[in-house]
Design a protein around this motif. Structure first.
Motif, PDB file in Angstrom:
ATOM      1  N   ASP A 170       0.815  -1.210   0.000  1.00 59.62           N
ATOM      2  CA  ASP A 170       0.000   0.000   0.000  1.00 59.62           C
ATOM      3  C   ASP A 170       0.853   1.266   0.000  1.00 59.62           C
ATOM      4  N   GLY A 171       2.165   1.091  -0.133  1.00 57.08           N
ATOM      5  CA  GLY A 171       3.026   2.250  -0.302  1.00 57.08           C
ATOM      6  C   GLY A 171       3.874   2.650   0.882  1.00 57.08           C
ATOM      7  N   VAL A 172       3.817   1.899   1.988  1.00 60.40           N
ATOM      8  CA  VAL A 172       4.627   2.234   3.161  1.00 60.40           C
ATOM      9  C   VAL A 172       6.062   1.754   2.934  1.00 60.40           C
ATOM     10  N   ALA A 173       7.025   2.608   3.213  1.00 57.17           N
ATOM     11  CA  ALA A 173       8.434   2.229   3.089  1.00 57.17           C
ATOM     12  C   ALA A 173       8.772   1.157   4.121  1.00 57.17           C
ATOM     13  N   ILE A 174       9.634   0.247   3.743  1.00 53.81           N
ATOM     14  CA  ILE A 174       9.992  -0.853   4.637  1.00 53.81           C
ATOM     15  C   ILE A 174      10.487  -0.335   5.985  1.00 53.81           C
ATOM     16  N   ASP A 176       9.565   2.081   7.608  1.00 54.46           N
ATOM     17  CA  ASP A 176       8.487   2.675   8.411  1.00 54.46           C
ATOM     18  C   ASP A 176       7.376   1.692   8.775  1.00 54.46           C
ATOM     19  N   VAL A 177       7.510   0.446   8.344  1.00 53.81           N
ATOM     20  CA  VAL A 177       6.403  -0.503   8.491  1.00 53.81           C
ATOM     21  C   VAL A 177       5.955  -0.651   9.937  1.00 53.81           C
ATOM     22  N   TYR A 178       6.892  -0.901  10.844  1.00 50.88           N
ATOM     23  CA  TYR A 178       6.485  -1.162  12.228  1.00 50.88           C
ATOM     24  C   TYR A 178       6.056   0.110  12.952  1.00 50.88           C
ATOM     25  N   LYS A 179       6.592   1.243  12.523  1.00 53.42           N
ATOM     26  CA  LYS A 179       6.124   2.515  13.078  1.00 53.42           C
ATOM     27  C   LYS A 179       4.650   2.734  12.709  1.00 53.42           C
ATOM     28  N   VAL A 180       4.299   2.469  11.439  1.00 49.84           N
ATOM     29  CA  VAL A 180       2.909   2.620  10.992  1.00 49.84           C
ATOM     30  C   VAL A 180       2.023   1.565  11.637  1.00 49.84           C
ATOM     31  N   LEU A 181       2.539   0.318  11.730  1.00 51.87           N
ATOM     32  CA  LEU A 181       1.737  -0.769  12.280  1.00 51.87           C
ATOM     33  C   LEU A 181       1.511  -0.622  13.782  1.00 51.87           C
ATOM     34  N   SER A 182       2.274   0.238  14.411  1.00 56.92           N
ATOM     35  CA  SER A 182       2.112   0.484  15.848  1.00 56.92           C
ATOM     36  C   SER A 182       0.948   1.426  16.147  1.00 56.92           C
ATOM     37  N   THR A 183       0.331   1.973  15.101  1.00 57.29           N
ATOM     38  CA  THR A 183      -0.804   2.879  15.286  1.00 57.29           C
ATOM     39  C   THR A 183      -2.101   2.187  14.895  1.00 57.29           C
ATOM     40  N   ARG A 184      -3.206   2.636  15.473  1.00 51.20           N
ATOM     41  CA  ARG A 184      -4.513   2.076  15.116  1.00 51.20           C
ATOM     42  C   ARG A 184      -4.812   2.307  13.642  1.00 51.20           C
ATOM     43  N   GLU A 185      -4.438   3.496  13.153  1.00 47.42           N
ATOM     44  CA  GLU A 185      -4.679   3.816  11.741  1.00 47.42           C
ATOM     45  C   GLU A 185      -3.878   2.889  10.828  1.00 47.42           C
ATOM     46  N   GLY A 186      -2.665   2.567  11.240  1.00 46.98           N
ATOM     47  CA  GLY A 186      -1.831   1.668  10.457  1.00 46.98           C
ATOM     48  C   GLY A 186      -2.396   0.264  10.381  1.00 46.98           C
ATOM     49  N   VAL A 187      -2.898  -0.216  11.513  1.00 46.66           N
ATOM     50  CA  VAL A 187      -3.519  -1.544  11.534  1.00 46.66           C
ATOM     51  C   VAL A 187      -4.760  -1.556  10.638  1.00 46.66           C
ATOM     52  N   ASP A 188      -5.569  -0.513  10.743  1.00 46.22           N
ATOM     53  CA  ASP A 188      -6.760  -0.408   9.894  1.00 46.22           C
ATOM     54  C   ASP A 188      -6.367  -0.411   8.419  1.00 46.22           C
ATOM     55  N   ARG A 189      -5.306   0.300   8.107  1.00 44.89           N
ATOM     56  CA  ARG A 189      -4.839   0.382   6.716  1.00 44.89           C
ATOM     57  C   ARG A 189      -4.388  -0.982   6.207  1.00 44.89           C
ATOM     58  N   ALA A 190      -3.692  -1.730   7.050  1.00 43.05           N
ATOM     59  CA  ALA A 190      -3.225  -3.062   6.644  1.00 43.05           C
ATOM     60  C   ALA A 190      -4.394  -4.002   6.383  1.00 43.05           C
ATOM     61  N   ALA A 317      14.810  -6.566   2.038  1.00 44.61           N
ATOM     62  CA  ALA A 317      14.262  -7.465   3.064  1.00 44.61           C
ATOM     63  C   ALA A 317      13.572  -6.681   4.178  1.00 44.61           C
ATOM     64  N   LEU A 318      12.642  -7.362   4.827  1.00 40.91           N
ATOM     65  CA  LEU A 318      11.946  -6.801   5.988  1.00 40.91           C
ATOM     66  C   LEU A 318      12.174  -7.721   7.186  1.00 40.91           C
TER      67      LEU A 318
END
Length: 342
Positions: A170-174, A176-190, A317-318
């Motif tokens: 969805d366009g998130v840089a590798i 930044d993945v866990y930073k985004v996934l640490s937010t409610r908005e990030g989880v919703d986006r995933a 890699a991630l």
């Protein structure tokens, strides 16, 4: 190839016919390789019989054994998040590296915890059949592109790795993945991104399933462990291909459940299994990368392009964040289960 590097250490205490060690791992082709490269040579060198057991990397049984003081698994191959959690909870032994007779600095990820000895590095990757998809996929975004690559996908039945890939697609840089996934908005986006392919997903629960799903034509591509795909290519003649973009490398650890009756022999086994020779032999059979840095010089050059730590394979890699999953795994697992039922 026999493993011979640590025989003097291993034979410091005489072994007797009754000596026996139970080593538990994840089963399948990986454990078959362990029998050939580690268990059998160890028994031959020490006289200590290895009985191996299998588990699904669920720590429940380990906890129950330790808490009830009925430990029957002497050594266990465990994942990183499990190792960290069990170490923090006092369920597994703190490793005495001096007693082990190994240089901790020689191992990758040696500072992740005090209770595990780094073993092999595997990777969760995307695999496909070249006969059916001769030109792709090329990036993790292709996993989510049903127009370019119509058909079923195979994914592990859980949030681990799937949420990360969804964000990357969805366009998130590798980075930044866990930073985004640490937010409610990030989880919703995933989960919103996973919604786009949900109806086309075949969910798998064991490592043996992805190669079979590909072989049977049930999916056009699937997440899989790189060693399972390598085994299908090498030993079953499959024309499978690995797509390394956004591969998720993860290291496993040898751990010792606390209170086991054969601690000395457990240490002998781990020392043997962690030698450069053993790691190189496991890499030859499985294409999982050694964590023992001295092993890379012993790995067959023909195998090196197939291991997760090859420079070309690591380019995008991630690495899985085991601390994140230790803290958020239960919460995200519950949400994933609820999402599946919608």
């Amino acid at each position: 190839m026999a493993v011979t590097g640590l025989v003097a250490v291993l034979l410091a205490k005489p072994a007797f016919a009754g000596d026996q060690l139970t080593v538990t791992s994840g089963g399948g082709s990986f454990q078959q390789a362990q029998r050939k490269a580690v268990f059998e040579p160890f028994s031959k060198s020490t006289g200590i019989k290895v009985t191996d057991d299998e588990y699904s990397y669920d720590s429940t049984k380990i906890r129950a054994m330790v808490q009830s003081k009925t430990v029957s698994w002497d050594v266990v191959n465990a994942g990183p998040a499990t190792t960290i959690r069990l170490c923090g909870d006092g369920i597994i032994e703190t490793i005495d590296w001096k007693k082990l007779g190994l240089d901790r600095a020689k191992f990758m990820d040696n500072d992740k915890n005090d209770c595990g000895v780094p073993n092999l590095i595997s990777a969760t990757v995307i695999a496909y059949d070249k006969d059916k998809l001769p030109s792709g996929p090329k990036t993790i975004a292709d996993l989510f592109d049903l127009q370019k690559f119509p058909g079923k996908r195979g994914l592990t039945k859980g949030p681990w790795g799937n949420l990360e890939w969804a964000l990357i697609a969805d366009g998130v840089a590798i980075k930044d993945v866990y930073k985004v996934l640490s937010t409610r908005e990030g989880v919703d986006r995933a989960f919103k991104k996973l919604d786009t392919i949900k109806k086309e997903v075949v969910w798998w629960t064991t490592g043996a399933q992805p190669p079979q799903l590909l072989a049977d034509g049930q999916v056009v591509m699937t997440s899989a462990y790189n060693g399972r795909i390598y085994d299908a290519i090498k030993n079953s003649g499959k024309h499978f291909e690995i797509m390394w973009d956004a591969q998720q490398p993860a290291i496993s650890f040898w751990v010792v459940p606390k209170g086991g009756p054969r601690l000395d022999d457990a240490y002998k086994f781990i020392a043997f299994a962690s030698s450069p020779q053993a790691h190189a032999e496991m890499a030859r059979i499985t294409a999982y990368a050694p964590s023992n840095k001295d092993a890379m010089a012993l790995v067959d050059p023909a195998i090196l392009p197939h291991v997760p730590t090859a420079p070309d394979n690591l380019r995008n890699a991630l690495p899985s964040d085991s601390i994140f999953w230790m803290e958020k795994g239960d919460e995200l697992g519950q949400r994933f289960t609820a999402w599946l039922l919608k």
